[in-house]
Design a protein around this motif. Structure first.
Motif, PDB file in Angstrom:
ATOM      1  N   LEU A 115      -2.205 -47.894 -18.439  1.00  0.00           N
ATOM      2  CA  LEU A 115      -3.812 -47.457 -18.920  1.00  0.00           C
ATOM      3  C   LEU A 115      -3.744 -47.525 -20.406  1.00  0.00           C
ATOM      4  CD1 LEU A 115      -6.665 -46.607 -18.078  1.00  0.00           C
ATOM      5  CD2 LEU A 115      -5.873 -44.328 -18.216  1.00  0.00           C
ATOM      6  N   THR A 116      -2.725 -46.789 -20.953  1.00  0.00           N
ATOM      7  CA  THR A 116      -2.778 -46.716 -22.343  1.00  0.00           C
ATOM      8  C   THR A 116      -2.323 -48.011 -23.149  1.00  0.00           C
ATOM      9  OG1 THR A 116      -1.778 -44.662 -22.062  1.00  0.00           O
ATOM     10  CG2 THR A 116      -1.419 -45.330 -24.427  1.00  0.00           C
ATOM     11  N   VAL A 117      -1.569 -48.832 -22.538  1.00  0.00           N
ATOM     12  CA  VAL A 117      -1.369 -50.145 -22.983  1.00  0.00           C
ATOM     13  C   VAL A 117      -2.735 -50.944 -23.004  1.00  0.00           C
ATOM     14  CG1 VAL A 117      -0.024 -52.424 -22.557  1.00  0.00           C
ATOM     15  CG2 VAL A 117       1.001 -50.289 -22.545  1.00  0.00           C
ATOM     16  N   GLY A 118      -3.324 -50.875 -21.842  1.00  0.00           N
ATOM     17  CA  GLY A 118      -4.728 -51.589 -21.558  1.00  0.00           C
ATOM     18  C   GLY A 118      -5.629 -51.289 -22.920  1.00  0.00           C
ATOM     19  N   ILE A 119      -5.745 -49.944 -23.046  1.00  0.00           N
ATOM     20  CA  ILE A 119      -6.731 -49.457 -24.129  1.00  0.00           C
ATOM     21  C   ILE A 119      -6.211 -50.025 -25.350  1.00  0.00           C
ATOM     22  CG2 ILE A 119      -7.731 -47.453 -25.388  1.00  0.00           C
ATOM     23  CD1 ILE A 119      -7.405 -45.789 -22.458  1.00  0.00           C
ATOM     24  N   LEU A 120      -5.109 -50.014 -25.764  1.00  0.00           N
ATOM     25  CA  LEU A 120      -4.439 -50.211 -27.002  1.00  0.00           C
ATOM     26  C   LEU A 120      -4.472 -51.849 -27.332  1.00  0.00           C
ATOM     27  CD1 LEU A 120      -1.276 -47.987 -27.518  1.00  0.00           C
ATOM     28  CD2 LEU A 120      -4.089 -47.677 -28.360  1.00  0.00           C
ATOM     29  N   ILE A 121      -4.296 -52.727 -26.298  1.00  0.00           N
ATOM     30  CA  ILE A 121      -4.389 -54.086 -26.558  1.00  0.00           C
ATOM     31  C   ILE A 121      -5.789 -54.813 -26.467  1.00  0.00           C
ATOM     32  CG2 ILE A 121      -2.099 -54.507 -25.890  1.00  0.00           C
ATOM     33  CD1 ILE A 121      -3.289 -55.868 -23.275  1.00  0.00           C
ATOM     34  N   ALA A 122      -6.675 -54.016 -26.084  1.00  0.00           N
ATOM     35  CA  ALA A 122      -8.176 -54.408 -25.747  1.00  0.00           C
ATOM     36  C   ALA A 122      -8.740 -54.913 -27.010  1.00  0.00           C
ATOM     37  CB  ALA A 122      -8.904 -53.472 -25.143  1.00  0.00           C
ATOM     38  N   PRO A 123      -8.660 -54.050 -28.218  1.00  0.00           N
ATOM     39  CA  PRO A 123      -9.207 -54.776 -29.556  1.00  0.00           C
ATOM     40  C   PRO A 123      -8.743 -56.035 -29.941  1.00  0.00           C
ATOM     41  CG  PRO A 123      -8.420 -52.328 -29.677  1.00  0.00           C
ATOM     42  CD  PRO A 123      -8.013 -52.959 -28.446  1.00  0.00           C
ATOM     43  N   TYR A 124      -7.567 -56.371 -29.554  1.00  0.00           N
ATOM     44  CA  TYR A 124      -7.024 -57.680 -29.691  1.00  0.00           C
ATOM     45  C   TYR A 124      -7.499 -58.874 -29.032  1.00  0.00           C
ATOM     46  CZ  TYR A 124      -3.522 -55.232 -32.505  1.00  0.00           C
ATOM     47  OH  TYR A 124      -2.785 -54.361 -33.388  1.00  0.00           O
ATOM     48  N   LEU A 125      -8.230 -58.488 -28.000  1.00  0.00           N
ATOM     49  CA  LEU A 125      -8.767 -59.403 -26.953  1.00  0.00           C
ATOM     50  C   LEU A 125     -10.281 -59.526 -27.635  1.00  0.00           C
ATOM     51  CD1 LEU A 125      -7.426 -58.370 -23.489  1.00  0.00           C
ATOM     52  CD2 LEU A 125      -6.748 -60.546 -24.898  1.00  0.00           C
ATOM     53  N   ILE A 126     -10.945 -58.562 -28.227  1.00  0.00           N
ATOM     54  CA  ILE A 126     -12.257 -58.592 -28.683  1.00  0.00           C
ATOM     55  C   ILE A 126     -12.311 -59.224 -30.109  1.00  0.00           C
ATOM     56  CG2 ILE A 126     -14.320 -57.253 -29.124  1.00  0.00           C
ATOM     57  CD1 ILE A 126     -13.018 -54.833 -27.080  1.00  0.00           C
ATOM     58  N   PHE A 127     -11.472 -58.821 -31.091  1.00  0.00           N
ATOM     59  CA  PHE A 127     -11.834 -59.079 -32.455  1.00  0.00           C
ATOM     60  C   PHE A 127     -10.959 -60.279 -32.829  1.00  0.00           C
ATOM     61  CE2 PHE A 127     -12.748 -54.622 -32.296  1.00  0.00           C
ATOM     62  CZ  PHE A 127     -13.996 -54.726 -32.697  1.00  0.00           C
ATOM     63  N   SER A 128     -11.330 -61.213 -33.622  1.00  0.00           N
ATOM     64  CA  SER A 128     -10.619 -62.265 -33.921  1.00  0.00           C
ATOM     65  C   SER A 128      -9.712 -62.273 -35.176  1.00  0.00           C
ATOM     66  CB  SER A 128     -11.564 -63.409 -34.270  1.00  0.00           C
ATOM     67  OG  SER A 128     -12.677 -63.116 -35.432  1.00  0.00           O
ATOM     68  N   ASP A 129      -9.931 -61.074 -36.066  1.00  0.00           N
ATOM     69  CA  ASP A 129      -9.321 -60.675 -37.018  1.00  0.00           C
ATOM     70  C   ASP A 129      -8.253 -59.757 -36.798  1.00  0.00           C
ATOM     71  OD1 ASP A 129      -8.482 -59.209 -39.641  1.00  0.00           O
ATOM     72  OD2 ASP A 129      -9.710 -60.557 -40.588  1.00  0.00           O
ATOM     73  N   ALA A 130      -6.750 -59.930 -36.905  1.00  0.00           N
ATOM     74  CA  ALA A 130      -5.731 -59.270 -36.523  1.00  0.00           C
ATOM     75  C   ALA A 130      -5.799 -57.721 -37.220  1.00  0.00           C
ATOM     76  CB  ALA A 130      -4.446 -59.861 -36.776  1.00  0.00           C
ATOM     77  N   LEU A 131      -6.180 -57.753 -38.466  1.00  0.00           N
ATOM     78  CA  LEU A 131      -6.118 -56.486 -39.262  1.00  0.00           C
ATOM     79  C   LEU A 131      -7.214 -55.622 -38.676  1.00  0.00           C
ATOM     80  CD1 LEU A 131      -5.074 -57.492 -42.826  1.00  0.00           C
ATOM     81  CD2 LEU A 131      -3.747 -56.322 -40.949  1.00  0.00           C
ATOM     82  N   VAL A 132      -8.496 -56.277 -38.234  1.00  0.00           N
ATOM     83  CA  VAL A 132      -9.649 -55.453 -37.869  1.00  0.00           C
ATOM     84  C   VAL A 132      -9.171 -54.837 -36.524  1.00  0.00           C
ATOM     85  CG1 VAL A 132     -11.779 -55.511 -36.778  1.00  0.00           C
ATOM     86  CG2 VAL A 132     -11.474 -56.741 -39.204  1.00  0.00           C
ATOM     87  N   ALA A 133      -8.478 -55.652 -35.571  1.00  0.00           N
ATOM     88  CA  ALA A 133      -7.906 -55.408 -34.136  1.00  0.00           C
ATOM     89  C   ALA A 133      -6.937 -54.153 -34.582  1.00  0.00           C
ATOM     90  CB  ALA A 133      -7.323 -56.304 -33.641  1.00  0.00           C
TER      91      ALA A 133
END
Length: 287
Positions: free
Chosen positions: A209-227
């Motif tokens: 569950l924690t892993v899912g929450i933490l990787i979600a921004p990388y699936l939403i944002f196109s900029d790695a630093l923003v994610a």
């Protein structure tokens, strides 16, 4: 309307709200012992409402929002958490009687409220939280280790989708490994308070569950630093929510636990970010 009447009406609203809350908690409680406690508290609160009504001459409606909040809190977070919340409310009501009301009748109600707080304290303390340590293990490991891993991947790979893919594979493998370790650890425990498979499931579920929450921004944002920034904010939120729950149930300092876990997670994330940067320079790979 004078000040005393206003205070009595406020207390009457608190009492009728507690009445409705205990009624619903008793109705939904499956454990016979805890149900008996809620029924006993309900009966006391009904008497308190009747006593206050005889002084105010008014019918007061319960605070429905608060009732729903308590009931759903009990369903989602368990009886120990809602008992701690109700304990605080009972102690607040006790102070209200001590501060605003005089007379033998109100003194007795105040004593009842104190007893209610003590009963709820015992109820919360008596709820077994055997699997809490398994959840803590999965959550702690995921936050401390995985936050750092994602920070390192971010700078080394510089591609949000690739970071999410790598992080997802790493996270699932780590969750399975943690579950297996918890299973073996629990199986060799002579006390036998936890079932090995349930303990392993709690650890793995908390980790994934924690892993899912933490990787979600990388699936939403196109900029790695923003994610990365959003991921760190999400990690901080998870740390805050979990430690608030833990602090309430265990009656420990929220601030101390929160700061300790946040410093560990973000400290390791910072170190991993630097390691990723150094390895990128040394290897000379630009993804």
């Amino acid at each position: 309307m004078n000040r005393t009447t206003k205070n009595l009406l406020a207390l009457q609203r608190d009492e009728i709200t507690l009445c409705e809350t205990y009624r619903r908690l008793a109705r939904s409680e499956k454990d016979a012992g805890r149900q008996a406690v809620f029924v006993r508290l309900l009966q006391d609160e009904i008497r308190h409402c009747d006593a206050l009504r005889s002084h105010t001459g008014c019918e007061v409606a319960p605070d429905v929002k608060r009732v729903v909040r308590y009931v759903w809190t009990g369903r989602m977070l368990g009886p120990a958490f809602v008992a701690r919340q109700m304990e605080r409310r009972e102690k607040g009501t006790e102070l209200g009687y001590a501060r605003y009301c005089k007379g033998a009748e109100f003194v007795q109600i105040g004593l009842d409220e104190r007893r209610h707080g003590e009963e709820l304290t015992r109820l919360a303390a008596g709820v077994r939280l055997s699997y809490m340590s398994s959840v803590v293990l999965g959550l702690n490991d995921a936050l401390v280790e995985f936050t750092g891993a994602l920070a390192g991947f971010t700078l080394a790979l510089n591609d949000p989708r690739l970071v999410a893919l790598t992080g997802g594979i790493t996270g699932i493998a780590a969750a399975l490994s943690m579950s297996a370790s918890e299973y073996l650890s629990t199986k060799t425990d002579r006390k036998g308070e936890k079932h090995p498979l349930r303990a392993a499931g709690c650890t793995g579920a908390a980790y994934i569950l924690t892993v899912g929450i933490l990787i979600a921004p990388y699936l939403i944002f196109s900029d790695a630093l923003v994610a990365l920034g959003v991921m760190l904010a999400a990690a901080l939120l998870v740390i805050a929510l979990f430690n608030y729950y833990y602090a309430v149930v265990r009656r420990e300092s929220f601030r101390r636990r929160f700061l300790e876990m946040a410093i560990l997670s973000f400290g390791i994330a910072g170190i991993s970010f630097l390691i990723g940067y150094l390895l990128k320079l040394i290897v000379g790979v630009d993804v």
